[in-house]
Design a protein around this motif. Structure first.
Motif, PDB file in Angstrom:
ATOM      1  N   LEU A  22      -7.349  78.494  47.528  1.00 46.11           N
ATOM      2  CA  LEU A  22      -6.224  77.993  48.321  1.00 46.11           C
ATOM      3  C   LEU A  22      -5.718  79.093  49.254  1.00 46.11           C
ATOM      4  CD1 LEU A  22      -4.180  75.798  45.845  1.00 46.11           C
ATOM      5  CD2 LEU A  22      -5.853  75.117  47.572  1.00 46.11           C
ATOM      6  N   ILE A  23      -5.702  80.297  48.746  1.00 51.38           N
ATOM      7  CA  ILE A  23      -5.247  81.413  49.579  1.00 51.38           C
ATOM      8  C   ILE A  23      -6.301  81.753  50.628  1.00 51.38           C
ATOM      9  CG2 ILE A  23      -4.733  83.894  49.519  1.00 51.38           C
ATOM     10  CD1 ILE A  23      -3.104  83.376  47.092  1.00 51.38           C
ATOM     11  N   HIS A  24      -7.535  81.726  50.200  1.00 51.29           N
ATOM     12  CA  HIS A  24      -8.639  82.019  51.122  1.00 51.29           C
ATOM     13  C   HIS A  24      -8.618  81.070  52.317  1.00 51.29           C
ATOM     14  CE1 HIS A  24     -12.749  83.256  52.260  1.00 51.29           C
ATOM     15  NE2 HIS A  24     -12.879  81.990  52.640  1.00 51.29           N
ATOM     16  N   ASP A  25      -8.247  79.803  52.042  1.00 55.49           N
ATOM     17  CA  ASP A  25      -8.320  78.794  53.108  1.00 55.49           C
ATOM     18  C   ASP A  25      -7.053  78.695  53.956  1.00 55.49           C
ATOM     19  OD1 ASP A  25     -10.832  78.272  52.291  1.00 55.49           O
ATOM     20  OD2 ASP A  25     -10.324  76.487  51.099  1.00 55.49           O
ATOM     21  N   LEU A  26      -6.031  79.502  53.664  1.00 55.60           N
ATOM     22  CA  LEU A  26      -4.804  79.423  54.472  1.00 55.60           C
ATOM     23  C   LEU A  26      -5.113  79.746  55.944  1.00 55.60           C
ATOM     24  CD1 LEU A  26      -2.137  81.271  52.272  1.00 55.60           C
ATOM     25  CD2 LEU A  26      -2.365  78.802  52.640  1.00 55.60           C
ATOM     26  N   PRO A  27      -4.591  78.939  56.854  1.00 46.94           N
ATOM     27  CA  PRO A  27      -4.860  79.199  58.281  1.00 46.94           C
ATOM     28  C   PRO A  27      -4.405  80.586  58.738  1.00 46.94           C
ATOM     29  CG  PRO A  27      -3.668  77.106  57.995  1.00 46.94           C
ATOM     30  CD  PRO A  27      -3.768  77.725  56.643  1.00 46.94           C
ATOM     31  N   VAL A  28      -3.387  81.137  58.069  1.00 45.50           N
ATOM     32  CA  VAL A  28      -2.841  82.407  58.532  1.00 45.50           C
ATOM     33  C   VAL A  28      -3.840  83.559  58.376  1.00 45.50           C
ATOM     34  CG1 VAL A  28      -1.752  83.170  56.373  1.00 45.50           C
ATOM     35  CG2 VAL A  28      -0.715  83.773  58.574  1.00 45.50           C
ATOM     36  N   VAL A  29      -4.804  83.390  57.462  1.00 45.75           N
ATOM     37  CA  VAL A  29      -5.796  84.439  57.245  1.00 45.75           C
ATOM     38  C   VAL A  29      -6.528  84.751  58.556  1.00 45.75           C
ATOM     39  CG1 VAL A  29      -7.956  84.986  56.061  1.00 45.75           C
ATOM     40  CG2 VAL A  29      -6.081  83.926  54.800  1.00 45.75           C
ATOM     41  N   ASP A  30      -6.945  83.686  59.222  1.00 46.40           N
ATOM     42  CA  ASP A  30      -7.644  83.862  60.490  1.00 46.40           C
ATOM     43  C   ASP A  30      -6.733  84.509  61.546  1.00 46.40           C
ATOM     44  OD1 ASP A  30     -10.203  83.386  61.641  1.00 46.40           O
ATOM     45  OD2 ASP A  30      -9.225  81.950  62.991  1.00 46.40           O
ATOM     46  N   ARG A  31      -5.454  84.100  61.533  1.00 46.57           N
ATOM     47  CA  ARG A  31      -4.493  84.694  62.473  1.00 46.57           C
ATOM     48  C   ARG A  31      -4.410  86.206  62.285  1.00 46.57           C
ATOM     49  NH1 ARG A  31       0.222  82.440  65.083  1.00 46.57           N
ATOM     50  NH2 ARG A  31       0.259  84.339  66.272  1.00 46.57           N
TER      51      ARG A  31
END
Lengths: 589, 475
Positions: free
Chosen positions: A544-553
């Protein structure tokens, strides 16, 4: 000025022996053969002298004369050095091209500093002043904005008896007269200094200001102090030259001396063609207006390669004496060491390790010790920082040049072939590198940013070394076997590696990170880690954390947020809060 | 050693020592360093040599054809008073020469009064033009991820039994000046080719000759052959002779010249042999301490200069002994050249042609010859993404070999598929396939589309929008 001191008896490559006068001095500059090639006396035995020649010796005959000059190998110092490109013995390459065409021929002799050009000069002393060596006599505008401080030769002192009025002068026009004892000496803007003798200063002061390079892995993780020395060893293709170029472009020094020592011709051409078009972010002027280039490419005579390092460091010290911060890049010190080895081999000296002469370590020490942040003779303060590239054969750091270099530097940026293969640039291995300046520059970071840089930096390093341990396990049993808390570490370190450590020197936004941007990025990633860890500990699955959109940001922030738009980091932090907050709420119960 | 013309100069009888290809001559006066000598043996046959060291009343001479048959008494040496020069002319294209530049194809000596010193002179860095025009080779692993530019030196690091000769022949056959993606393909300017063989088997030289004939290039090729059974000492001169002609063609006749040197490892061995006989202090693996400078004096004879439209691009071929990239020859070569194309044994076993091991390969100048206005805007990031993806594949493969493919995460499984497709569709192509840059970029994007969007952090979002064709549901 020069008289015959001997006749050649033996020639092998760049080394020549001659017999003649016993009045020749050790390290005296001599002219060899009818073509009067530049050489230096490196050995004396009875009436025999050994000379290393800085030019190609093909076609030279035994019996040809050698002329003495009575002077040691020296460089010319004065306004006009900046924006110049010289070979290893300070001959201006553009003039050689003008006179001889595209190829470098033998026997070319030119003034290192233009004698005709007039400089706008303003005196800073008056008649009757008692002056000591190093004192600033006046200033000349070397570029539109760069102030060249004309200093009295460190060996001179006396009373000023005459001063030129403000105006335009060439480097050979008298600008002052000095009474030294009974003699009166005419002073010009031009002076000579022997390259193998370090220029004097009063004393060293602590090196506690970092040399900011805009490269995140250097500034944030392995900083070098102004006046410090750093080494970049790496196998071929790992990015030594790109890193050196990045530092030459972005380092917050006032003068850059770049020595291309035994490296590729095209690389020097790249610098020559690129630097006049790049703008220094601090002064707003072309980068070339703070740069001195020394180019002794790999196919140029080997003995001049040995001299090029000394030519460069002497010029750097000269600007330091004016009160400037100077950064010197030497690419590559291994080629210089090989030049020592080649000459030593021709002299049939007893080799030490891998054919290198036993004095290799001594020479390296002498060179790196010429770095320093010092109190100058004239009361100003200046620094010379040295960044030396090392090219270990086969990428093996246990070879003599890398090992001896490590003894004399305090900052080690180890380049790694496997990172380069994965196109992780700069390919500096964070586990093998170190900086001994961390504590020294911590205070500066706090003053500048008001943040606990050292604490955050150490926390990030802790995570990275944890990652290295975990990845050993992952290699054996796969990531699924790790508990979520440990996988959270891996998520964060991916952000550190891809979002902070990787930096693209060819992309406009990413090429230079201000220290504010650097610290904000670090802060953001660590914040992400803490929030994530808290949620994972409550049992939320890691994907769930891996897939957070903010990671890419976060990963893309390096190339999407410019140094001027730091407020965007607050937006990203808010995104972390929003997205993590949602997860947090779900798993709170 | 036939038809060597006798020139003027002092003649000396007084050989005092002969050891391998090295001979000490006594009695000469005013001998110059690096001077050429002509040696007459007891039967009156001539061979050539070069002065390596001069002292009072003696000179150390290196005999190019080797010292077999020379005797202390019957040998006389004539000092010619100049360094080694070869004739250079445009009409040398289409001809075959020995390692010292003497014709061996039965034709006459080139008709020219232009002689050039084989040692050349260093190019002044201020006179160079930085290379920016890419060469389309039609090979994806080169054009796409290790782009070759005009004026670059890019070696092939290979090993015994790998198809480096085919790859070099294919590059030579297909090379044209690159166009921007989408621009109409026009007939590209043709390259002149200078080919130097050092210590390779006759079959290899013959292979190249046939390949040049088949592609109709033979009239544009000058071949300098020092084959495996030719005197090893001549090998030290062969690449210099070839590069001297190349410099003439590029810088005086404005031609674009592609120089192929094979095999540099044999060159290094010849150098080592001479060094050993002279009793010099060796550095690594018995090679002389000046190996780096010596190699640089060859490789640096590449590039473009401001006063000429021509260029020299070098493709040296080097077989790594025991496939060891840290051996002094590939190691020092890699430090001088602007990148390297490495051939991989495993890919070769797997039947992939050309077996270019993408990860250790590199083109340093690539960044300046690609991108907007040169190839296509996305090219640099696309290349970095392919590299990163393929590097990650290696990690995943290592993991899969321990825990098995089934245990891999979904993303890792995609990487495995990507890696296989990368090798089979991107790296692999036929010996005659000439891919355009558009085609290469298209294949790359097709492969990247096998990965989830969230893994593509090197390319930017606009590019993903435009070129990504996957059915990725994660984002």
């Amino acid at each position: 000025m020069s008289n015959e001191v001997g006749k050649i008896t033996w020639i092998s490559g760049p080394v020549v022996r001659a017999r003649g006068s016993k009045n020749v001095g050790m390290l005296e500059l001599v002219e060899v053969g009818e073509d009067r090639l530049v050489g230096e006396v490196i050995g004396l035995k009875g009436d025999q002298m050994t000379v290393q020649v800085y030019e190609e010796t093909a076609g030279m005959q035994t019996g040809a004369p050698i002329y003495g000059t009575g002077l040691p190998l020296s460089v010319e110092l004065g306004p006009g050095l900046i924006q110049s490109i010289y070979d290893g013995v300070q001959r201006p390459l553009p003039l050689i091209e003008e006179a001889m065409g595209s190829f470098i021929n033998r026997g070319a002799r030119f003034d290192s500093i233009n004698r005709e050009k007039k400089w706008k000069y303003t005196p800073k002393v008056k008649v009757g002043d008692e002056v000591k060596g190093g004192v600033i006599l006046g200033v000349a505008m070397e570029t539109d904005t760069f102030e060249h401080r004309v200093m009295l030769n460190p060996d001179d002192s006396g009373t000023i008896t005459w001063v030129a009025a403000a105006g335009e002068y060439t480097v050979t026009d008298p600008i002052a007269k000095l009474k030294m004892g009974k003699e009166e000496k005419t002073i010009t803007m031009l002076q000579r200094w022997p390259v193998r003798r370090a220029r004097p200063f009063v004393n060293r002061r602590g090196a506690n200001i970092p040399l900011i390079t805009g490269q995140r892995i250097l500034d944030t993780f392995f900083p070098v102090a102004k006046g410090g020395a750093a080494g970049i060893p790496g196998p071929f293709g790992s990015g030594k030259t790109v890193t050196q170029h990045s530092i030459a472009k972005w380092a917050d020094a006032e003068v850059i001396v770049y020595i291309g020592c035994g490296e590729r011709g095209n690389e020097m051409t790249e610098v020559l063609q690129e630097f006049p078009h790049l703008i220094d972010p601090r002064s707003g002027r072309p980068l070339m207006e703070r740069t001195v280039l020394i180019a002794n490419t790999s196919n140029m005579p080997v003995a001049a390669r040995e001299a090029s390092i000394y030519t460069g460091i002497t010029i750097a010290e000269y600007y330091r004496d004016m009160g400037y911060h100077v950064a010197l890049m030497a690419d590559s010190t291994s080629r210089w060491a090989e030049a020592l080895r080649e000459v030593s081999g021709r002299l049939e000296e007893m080799p030490a390790e891998e054919g290198y002469p036993a004095y290799l370590a001594g020479r390296l020490a002498e060179f790196y010790e010429r770095a320093g942040y010092v109190n100058n003779l004239n009361g100003s303060q200046g620094s010379v920082s040295i960044v030396g590239a090392v090219s270990p054969p086969g990428g093996d750091f246990s070879e003599p040049v890398t090992q001896h270099t490590k003894r004399f530097i305090r900052c080690f940026w180890a380049l790694d072939k496997s990172l380069a293969s994965a196109r992780h640039f700069p390919a500096i291995n964070w586990l093998d590198s170190y900086s001994e300046y961390l504590e020294d520059v911590g205070g500066w970071w706090r003053e500048q940013t008001g943040k606990d840089w050292l604490g955050m930096r150490n926390r990030a390093m802790e995570l990275l070394s944890e990652e290295s341990r975990l990845s050993q396990i992952v290699k054996l049993v796969g990531p699924d076997a790790l508990p979520f808390t440990e996988r959270m570490v891996l998520e964060t370190t991916r952000l550190i590696r891809e979002g902070i450590l990787q930096q693209n020197a060819t992309e406009a936004v990413d090429a230079y990170s201000s220290i504010e941007k650097q610290i904000r990025m670090l802060e953001l990633v660590l914040y992400f880690h803490e929030r994530g860890m808290a949620i994972v500990k409550r049992g939320a699955p890691i994907n769930l954390i891996h897939d957070l959109p903010v990671v890419d940001r976060i990963i893309r922030a390096k190339s999407t947020v410019t140094n001027e738009e730091l407020h965007k980091f607050e937006e990203i932090q808010k995104e972390i809060d929003d997205q993590m907050g949602q997860l947090d709420a779900e798993y709170r119960s | 050693m036939s038809n060597v013309t006798v020139q003027g100069g002092q003649e000396v009888v007084g050989v005092s020592r002969i050891e391998g290809p090295i001979m000490v001559v006594e009695g000469g006066t005013n001998v110059s360093y690096d001077e050429v000598v002509e040696i007459k043996d007891a039967r009156g046959n001539l061979r050539r040599g070069r002065v390596l060291e001069v002292g009072e009343g003696f000179a150390v001479v290196q005999v190019f054809a080797g010292s077999t048959g020379l005797s202390i008494d019957g040998t006389s040496v004539r000092f010619l008073g100049t360094t080694l020069h070869i004739p250079v002319a445009e009409e040398m294209l289409g001809r075959i020469f020995d390692g010292l530049g003497t014709p061996i194809d039965g034709g006459p000596e080139p008709l020219t009064d232009r002689y050039a010193d084989v040692n050349g002179q260093p190019i002044n860095p201020t006179a160079r033009i930085y290379p920016r025009d890419y060469i389309q080779t039609g090979i994806s692993t080169i054009d796409g991820v290790n782009t070759l530019l005009r004026g670059q030196k890019l070696p092939l690091f290979s090993g015994a039994g790998m198809p480096h000769d085919q790859l070099a022949a294919q590059i030579v056959r297909q090379a044209t000046l690159g166009k921007e993606a989408g621009a109409p393909q026009t007939e590209g300017e043709e390259f002149a080719i200078v080919f130097a063989a050092m210590g390779v088997k006759n079959d290899v030289a013959d292979y190249f000759r046939r390949s040049f004939t088949e592609s109709g290039a033979l009239t544009r090729v000058a071949m300098f052959l020092n084959l495996a059974d030719d005197p090893p000492v001549e090998r030290v001169v062969t690449p210099r002779a070839a590069l001297t002609l190349a410099e003439y063609l590029a810088y005086e006749r404005d031609m674009h010249v592609l120089v192929v040197l094979t095999d540099m490892t044999n060159y290094g061995e010849a150098l080592r042999q001479i060094s050993n006989v002279r009793g010099e202090v060796p550095s690594r693996k018995g090679y002389p301490g000046y190996l780096y400078s010596d190699l640089a004096s060859l490789y640096e004879r590449t590039g473009r200069i401001r006063t000429s439209k021509g260029s020299i691009t070098q493709i040296p071929i080097l077989t790594m002994p025991n496939d060891d990239i840290t051996h002094p020859m590939p190691d020092l070569t890699g430090y001088i050249t602007e990148g390297q194309i490495v051939l991989g044994r495993e890919l070769n076993f797997a039947g992939v042609y050309p077996p270019v091991a993408v990860l250790p390969s590199l083109s340093r100048l690539m960044k300046d010859g690609i991108g907007k206005g040169r190839t296509r805007d996305d090219h640099p990031r696309w290349g970095a993404q392919l590299y990163a993806g393929y590097a990650k594949t290696q990690d995943v493969r290592a993991l899969a070999s321990v825990i098995g493919e089934e245990e891999l995460s979904e993303v890792d499984q995609k990487y495995l598929k990507f890696g296989r497709a990368f090798e089979r569709e991107f790296v692999n192509q036929s010996f005659t396939e000439n891919r355009t840059i558009e085609r290469t970029l298209e294949i790359g994007w097709k492969l990247l589309s096998m990965l989830p969007k969230s893994e593509l952090t090197r390319v930017n979002l606009d590019e993903i929008e435009k070129y990504y064709k996957g059915d990725d549901a994660t984002n």
